[in-house]
Design a protein around this motif. Structure first.
Motif, PDB file in Angstrom:
ATOM      1  N   TRP A 189      -3.972   2.699  -3.122  1.00 30.92           N
ATOM      2  CA  TRP A 189      -4.360   3.445  -1.929  1.00 30.92           C
ATOM      3  C   TRP A 189      -5.852   3.390  -1.625  1.00 30.92           C
ATOM      4  O   TRP A 189      -6.266   3.699  -0.518  1.00 30.92           O
ATOM      5  CB  TRP A 189      -3.915   4.903  -2.018  1.00 30.92           C
ATOM      6  N   PRO A 242       0.163   5.655   0.706  1.00 30.39           N
ATOM      7  CA  PRO A 242      -0.856   6.686   0.930  1.00 30.39           C
ATOM      8  C   PRO A 242      -1.232   7.376  -0.377  1.00 30.39           C
ATOM      9  O   PRO A 242      -0.430   7.469  -1.318  1.00 30.39           O
ATOM     10  CB  PRO A 242      -0.167   7.659   1.895  1.00 30.39           C
ATOM     11  N   SER A 243      -2.443   7.868  -0.450  1.00 27.68           N
ATOM     12  CA  SER A 243      -2.930   8.549  -1.655  1.00 27.68           C
ATOM     13  C   SER A 243      -2.133   9.827  -1.913  1.00 27.68           C
ATOM     14  O   SER A 243      -1.470  10.347  -1.007  1.00 27.68           O
ATOM     15  CB  SER A 243      -4.410   8.876  -1.497  1.00 27.68           C
ATOM     16  N   VAL A 295       0.849  -1.181   0.000  1.00 27.08           N
ATOM     17  CA  VAL A 295       0.000   0.000   0.000  1.00 27.08           C
ATOM     18  C   VAL A 295       0.890   1.237   0.000  1.00 27.08           C
ATOM     19  O   VAL A 295       2.038   1.193   0.450  1.00 27.08           O
ATOM     20  CB  VAL A 295      -0.939  -0.005   1.232  1.00 27.08           C
TER      21      VAL A 295
END
Length: 333
Positions: free
Chosen positions: A56, A11-12, A9
């Motif tokens: 994300w 973060p955006s 993953v």
């Protein structure tokens, strides 16, 4: 519960911090939106790859999990986020942000996600401090590290206190290949750093871990390697032969390397059913975990089907898909 142990993953774009602004120039990861559902990943000023929002977006991730038949993912940062090159204080700040972010994702859907953290191994004392924060404050029971973190091989004596701290905190270790990669300039075409370099890097890291005596000193260390151990299962016979023929191979260990291989976990990511069968033979049916490398393009789209195709006993399939991961993480899940 069918568990995908190996997923990543980031973060955006709107949540990833401006680390360059905080800490000055460097190969800091950043995302630049290029479409409503995609962004370009940069390391410093170098563009690395285009990422879809499934990296994300939990909504996308949950849809893909349902399609794959996966009940729970263990999520870890994409490997490039480790930033082992950074000054220790900055590296710990990055790790702290990522660990809190992953803990937030897990807290939002604890029925579908478990977490895996990161630590700044360019400074072992800070890494141990972050490890204790992971296990104590965030209740995260696994940590992802590189195959040669901050230029140290896994048998480097400087890393031994970190591995001991993993045992003391009950934290499982997941080793994912990162730079440097074996092959150097010869890998610079055809996406070979990932396709060929990663399996070779993993084989070297596993061999150093064993022959360097880490498992001899710390037999309770729970450690897993990505991509089914890369090339390691295929070279293990040669490593055993080296142990028999060369005195330096026996300097730190008292048994042949293949016996220590049975102490190591690997994921099931081979993309080839006979290869997975071979990996199970070399490491043991109780040491293989389902993992996809989601959502990277070189991930496994049908993880359960891939395991079922390997001509393994039904109880072994169940162990890989559902059971072994909880022994690896500790405390029975």
């Amino acid at each position: 519960m069918r568990v995908d142990f190996h997923t990543h993953v980031i973060p955006s774009p709107d949540r990833l911090p401006d680390w360059k602004g905080q800490f000055g120039p460097g190969r800091w990861p950043r995302l630049e939106s290029v479409a409503p559902d995609a962004a370009m990943l940069f390391m410093g000023e170098t563009s690395i790859m285009k990422l879809h929002e499934r990296f994300w977006s939990l909504d996308c991730r949950l849809q893909d999990m349902d399609r794959q038949g996966v009940d729970l993912q263990v999520i870890s940062p994409i490997p490039m986020l480790s930033c082992y090159w950074a000054p220790p204080e900055a590296g710990q700040a990055v790790a702290r942000f990522l660990n809190r972010h992953i803990a937030e994702l897990v807290a939002s859907r604890p029925d579908r996600f478990a977490g895996m953290g990161t630590v700044p191994l360019q400074d072992v004392d800070r890494a141990i401090e972050e490890l204790r924060y992971l296990s104590g404050e965030l209740k995260i029971r696994a940590v992802q590290i590189g195959s040669c973190p901050a230029g140290r091989d896994l048998d480097d004596p400087a890393l031994l206190p970190f591995f001991q701290a993993c045992i003391d905190t009950g934290t499982a270790v997941f080793v994912h290949p990162m730079q440097p990669l074996i092959g150097g300039e010869r890998l610079q075409r055809y996406y070979l750093p990932n396709i060929v370099g990663n399996p070779l890097e993993t084989a070297l890291a596993m061999t150093r871990l064993i022959v360097g005596g880490v498992l001899e000193k710390l037999p309770d260390l729970r450690i897993c390697f990505a991509h089914a151990g890369g090339a390691f299962p295929l070279v293990l016979g040669r490593v055993d032969k080296g142990y028999a023929a060369r005195a330096e191979m026996r300097e730190h260990i008292s048994r042949k390397p293949s016996e220590y291989a049975k102490m190591i976990y690997v994921d099931a990511l081979t993309f080839d059913p006979p290869s997975l069968h071979f990996v199970v033979e070399k490491h043991g049916a109780d040491r293989v975990l389902m993992g996809t490398d989601y959502p990277f393009g070189l991930g496994e789209e049908d993880p359960i089907g891939a395991i079922e195709a390997a001509d393994l006993p039904p109880e072994t399939v169940r162990a890989i898909v559902e059971g072994n991961v909880w022994t690896f993480l500790g405390d029975g899940g």
